[in-house]
Design a protein around this motif. Structure first.
Motif, PDB file in Angstrom:
ATOM      1  N   SER A  64       1.991  -5.459   1.144  1.00  0.00           N
ATOM      2  CA  SER A  64       1.301  -6.700   0.786  1.00  0.00           C
ATOM      3  C   SER A  64       1.777  -7.882   1.633  1.00  0.00           C
ATOM      4  O   SER A  64       0.966  -8.716   2.055  1.00  0.00           O
ATOM      5  N   LEU A  65       3.079  -7.979   1.903  1.00  0.00           N
ATOM      6  CA  LEU A  65       3.573  -9.064   2.757  1.00  0.00           C
ATOM      7  C   LEU A  65       3.042  -8.928   4.187  1.00  0.00           C
ATOM      8  O   LEU A  65       2.638  -9.918   4.806  1.00  0.00           O
ATOM      9  N   THR A  66       3.034  -7.712   4.700  1.00  0.00           N
ATOM     10  CA  THR A  66       2.506  -7.487   6.047  1.00  0.00           C
ATOM     11  C   THR A  66       1.029  -7.838   6.106  1.00  0.00           C
ATOM     12  O   THR A  66       0.563  -8.457   7.064  1.00  0.00           O
ATOM     13  N   LEU A  67       0.274  -7.434   5.101  1.00  0.00           N
ATOM     14  CA  LEU A  67      -1.158  -7.738   5.049  1.00  0.00           C
ATOM     15  C   LEU A  67      -1.386  -9.241   4.986  1.00  0.00           C
ATOM     16  O   LEU A  67      -2.216  -9.785   5.728  1.00  0.00           O
ATOM     17  N   LEU A  68      -0.641  -9.922   4.132  1.00  0.00           N
ATOM     18  CA  LEU A  68      -0.791 -11.365   3.978  1.00  0.00           C
ATOM     19  C   LEU A  68      -0.454 -12.109   5.280  1.00  0.00           C
ATOM     20  O   LEU A  68      -1.234 -12.934   5.756  1.00  0.00           O
ATOM     21  N   LEU A 118       8.480   3.178  -4.221  1.00  0.00           N
ATOM     22  CA  LEU A 118       7.071   2.815  -4.298  1.00  0.00           C
ATOM     23  C   LEU A 118       6.904   1.300  -4.384  1.00  0.00           C
ATOM     24  O   LEU A 118       6.029   0.721  -3.728  1.00  0.00           O
ATOM     25  N   LYS A 119       7.753   0.647  -5.164  1.00  0.00           N
ATOM     26  CA  LYS A 119       7.699  -0.816  -5.278  1.00  0.00           C
ATOM     27  C   LYS A 119       7.980  -1.482  -3.932  1.00  0.00           C
ATOM     28  O   LYS A 119       7.302  -2.439  -3.543  1.00  0.00           O
ATOM     29  N   LEU A 120       8.967  -0.970  -3.212  1.00  0.00           N
ATOM     30  CA  LEU A 120       9.285  -1.512  -1.896  1.00  0.00           C
ATOM     31  C   LEU A 120       8.130  -1.299  -0.912  1.00  0.00           C
ATOM     32  O   LEU A 120       7.818  -2.188  -0.110  1.00  0.00           O
ATOM     33  N   CYS A 121       7.482  -0.141  -0.983  1.00  0.00           N
ATOM     34  CA  CYS A 121       6.328   0.134  -0.108  1.00  0.00           C
ATOM     35  C   CYS A 121       5.191  -0.845  -0.383  1.00  0.00           C
ATOM     36  O   CYS A 121       4.593  -1.396   0.551  1.00  0.00           O
ATOM     37  N   VAL A 122       4.882  -1.056  -1.646  1.00  0.00           N
ATOM     38  CA  VAL A 122       3.798  -1.975  -2.007  1.00  0.00           C
ATOM     39  C   VAL A 122       4.145  -3.405  -1.603  1.00  0.00           C
ATOM     40  O   VAL A 122       3.293  -4.144  -1.079  1.00  0.00           O
ATOM     41  N   LEU A 123       5.376  -3.813  -1.804  1.00  0.00           N
ATOM     42  CA  LEU A 123       5.809  -5.153  -1.416  1.00  0.00           C
ATOM     43  C   LEU A 123       5.720  -5.350   0.100  1.00  0.00           C
ATOM     44  O   LEU A 123       5.179  -6.356   0.576  1.00  0.00           O
ATOM     45  N   THR A 124       6.205  -4.372   0.857  1.00  0.00           N
ATOM     46  CA  THR A 124       6.144  -4.457   2.314  1.00  0.00           C
ATOM     47  C   THR A 124       4.707  -4.486   2.800  1.00  0.00           C
ATOM     48  O   THR A 124       4.347  -5.286   3.666  1.00  0.00           O
TER      49      THR A 124
END
Length: 132
Positions: A87-91, A79-85
């Motif tokens: 957010s980085l993609t969105l940014l 879940l942490k990896l999904c949120v990190l990916t």
């Protein structure tokens, strides 16, 4: 053309993609869900409804709280990896789209006729509103 005919034609055009989606995503998902509820022993799966697989997977997790068991740690890391990916993609994506929409003025760069070099799709979210 009447509205009903237009609607029918639209559904007809979308039908091949819906069929592929159902065949390669929904059908395997249903099969995995069904098989995950089968009972099992040491060497075979028995087609009888049982939630034993789920209870065996999370066995000891509740008793060991507040320390997390291995499977819950794995789920949290995933879940942490999904949120990190995400957010980085969105940014990165919105930064590039914003730059292309508001700072690049060259129409040749925005709508290059060569395949794979058009930036118009990147700036689509910012092109819908009024320009200031």
């Amino acid at each position: 053309m009447t509205q009903d005919r237009k609607s029918f034609v639209a559904w007809l055009q979308a039908a091949p993609m819906m069929l592929i989606f159902a065949l390669f995503f929904l059908l395997p998902l249903v099969f995995v869900t069904i098989v995950s509820t089968w009972d099992y022993n040491e060497y075979e799966m028995i087609p009888a409804f049982s939630l034993r697989g789920y209870s065996d997977t999370f066995e000891g997790c509740i008793a060991g709280l507040p320390d997390l068991c291995t499977i819950l740690k794995t789920y949290l890391k995933t879940l942490k990896l999904c949120v990190l990916t995400w957010s980085l993609t969105l940014l990165i994506g919105f930064t590039v789209a914003y730059f292309l929409a508001f700072h690049v003025r060259s129409k040749t760069f925005m709508f290059d006729p060569k395949p794979g070099r058009s930036c118009s799709l990147c700036s689509a979210p910012f092109r819908s509103g009024p320009r200031m």
